[in-house]
Design a protein around this motif. Structure first.
Motif, PDB file in Angstrom:
ATOM      1  N   UNK A   1      -1.162   2.612  -3.526  1.00 32.76           N
ATOM      2  CA  UNK A   1      -2.232   2.747  -2.525  1.00 32.76           C
ATOM      3  C   UNK A   1      -3.614   2.337  -3.020  1.00 32.76           C
ATOM      4  N   UNK A   2      -4.460   1.954  -2.064  1.00 37.25           N
ATOM      5  CA  UNK A   2      -5.877   1.680  -2.326  1.00 37.25           C
ATOM      6  C   UNK A   2      -6.718   2.662  -1.513  1.00 37.25           C
TER       7      UNK A   2
ATOM      8  N   UNK B   1       9.550   1.247   6.731  1.00 39.32           N
ATOM      9  CA  UNK B   1      10.588   1.116   5.694  1.00 39.32           C
ATOM     10  C   UNK B   1      11.737   2.097   5.913  1.00 39.32           C
TER      11      UNK B   1
ATOM     12  N   UNK C   1       5.275   3.033   5.384  1.00 37.26           N
ATOM     13  CA  UNK C   1       6.327   3.957   4.950  1.00 37.26           C
ATOM     14  C   UNK C   1       7.259   4.324   6.093  1.00 37.26           C
TER      15      UNK C   1
ATOM     16  N   UNK D   1      -0.737   2.650   4.936  1.00 39.04           N
ATOM     17  CA  UNK D   1       0.366   3.158   4.097  1.00 39.04           C
ATOM     18  C   UNK D   1       1.360   3.949   4.924  1.00 39.04           C
ATOM     19  N   UNK D   2       0.820   4.852   5.741  1.00 39.61           N
ATOM     20  CA  UNK D   2       1.658   5.692   6.610  1.00 39.61           C
ATOM     21  C   UNK D   2       2.560   4.836   7.485  1.00 39.61           C
TER      22      UNK D   2
ATOM     23  N   UNK E   1       0.812  -1.237   0.000  1.00 39.32           N
ATOM     24  CA  UNK E   1       0.000   0.000   0.000  1.00 39.32           C
ATOM     25  C   UNK E   1       0.838   1.276   0.000  1.00 39.32           C
ATOM     26  N   UNK E   2       2.011   1.228   0.587  1.00 42.79           N
ATOM     27  CA  UNK E   2       2.840   2.438   0.639  1.00 42.79           C
ATOM     28  C   UNK E   2       3.334   2.843  -0.746  1.00 42.79           C
ATOM     29  N   UNK E   3       3.405   1.872  -1.662  1.00 47.51           N
ATOM     30  CA  UNK E   3       3.882   2.150  -3.023  1.00 47.51           C
ATOM     31  C   UNK E   3       2.736   2.247  -4.021  1.00 47.51           C
TER      32      UNK E   3
ATOM     33  N   UNK F   1      -4.963   4.640   3.830  1.00 47.29           N
ATOM     34  CA  UNK F   1      -3.956   5.666   4.141  1.00 47.29           C
ATOM     35  C   UNK F   1      -3.225   5.434   5.456  1.00 47.29           C
TER      36      UNK F   1
END
Lengths: 199, 199
Positions: free
Chosen positions: A118-119, A133, A130, A126-127, A114-116, A123
């Motif tokens: 997204x759907x 990583x 990220x 994803x946050x 999702x971080x690369x 959010x």
């Protein structure tokens, strides 16, 4: 080698345990239904786990929750689920677990596609991904005693397609055993600071 | 157009204000020394700021603190500085500020080079930066009313070289006015979900 898998009871954790069981003595931990109980949103619980488990060669975390919901309905409170679990749960495992990792050991955390890519409603997750990583990339350059750290970012798992597939239209699901190979590479390889994408 | 700059008093914020002052009516906010006071680590303070300021076309945040220290001395408590300020301070500005952004408005947040190109003692800041970048990429695809969101990742600023240069040996400092251009692009352009690197 001694390997602690946090989240051993989940789809991905189960696959990692299966992939590594011929190579490592595996200690399985999760919130429920594993020999070792741990709630990664609690630093006390993490501390207790490491005291119980003692020194290990490798730590894997496949645990981490997040709230999925539309951005307009995402409150600071709902967002804190991902912050405290998927992000800080994993970060605290590293910060509190580092003294328990033997020389030349490894840590492998889990992010996600999702971080690369997204759907909708993703959010908060994803946050957290990220953040993990970037934490891994940075922590790697100052880890002591030859200890390495990487993260694995899987696509939607084939095993989760029935449950989550409608949110991931057009994504190519990967079998958990393929994602587990990236953990094997992290544990038994020599790289550090990497984000292994299994897309 | 009405532009709210949070962190208007800092090196980068001052440059953004200077860059945009001929184009926008600027409302300056910061913890101290700005007409509008806001502490982004407090959701109450953020809410009060938006109630005071009202509807705006564009929001910029150049504020955000982090603890710098060796990974072996980074406790969950010290790490929470970056979580609550640089990461959640900015995320909460978005979540709580979205209703105040006018149709086709924009939000621009700040990350930093450490997430891509880490330094010793910078892990906590890297984590926050990576979280913000992924949040922005994901939030962009579901923002309502044509509102856009981007982030800007500057290298070490030339203006900060004397203070921080010894931690950034070999990095090529950029003048704050160059970084401010990326904010201008975000505010006045049409792109969304981008991470503008000013390296």
């Amino acid at each position: 080698m001694k390997l602690l898998v946090v989240g051993a009871n989940g789809t991905l954790g189960t696959a990692v345990v299966h992939e590594m069981k011929d190579t490592a003595e595996i200690i399985q931990a999760s919130r429920k239904n594993s020999p070792i109980k741990v709630d990664i949103t609690s630093t006390d619980s993490i501390r207790s786990m490491f005291e119980e488990v003692g020194k290990i060669d490798a730590l894997v975390c496949t645990a981490g929750a997040a709230h999925f919901g539309a951005i307009e309905e995402l409150t600071p409170e709902l967002n804190s689920i991902a912050v405290n679990s998927k992000l800080l749960g994993q970060v605290h495992l590293v910060l509190l677990g580092l003294p328990y990792i033997l020389d030349k050991g490894s840590i492998t955390l889990t992010t996600g596609i999702l971080m690369d890519d997204p759907i909708l409603k993703g959010t908060s997750s994803s946050m957290a991904n990220g953040g993990v990583r970037a934490f891994v990339k940075s922590a790697a350059i100052e880890f002591p005693r030859g200890i390495r750290i990487n993260s694995v970012s899987p696509n939607m798992l084939e095993e989760s397609k029935e449950k989550y597939g409608s949110s991931f239209e057009g994504y190519e699901p990967v079998p958990a055993k393929r994602a587990a190979l990236a953990f094997r590479k992290s544990i038994l390889g020599a790289q550090t600071g990497q984000s292994y994408t299994v897309y």
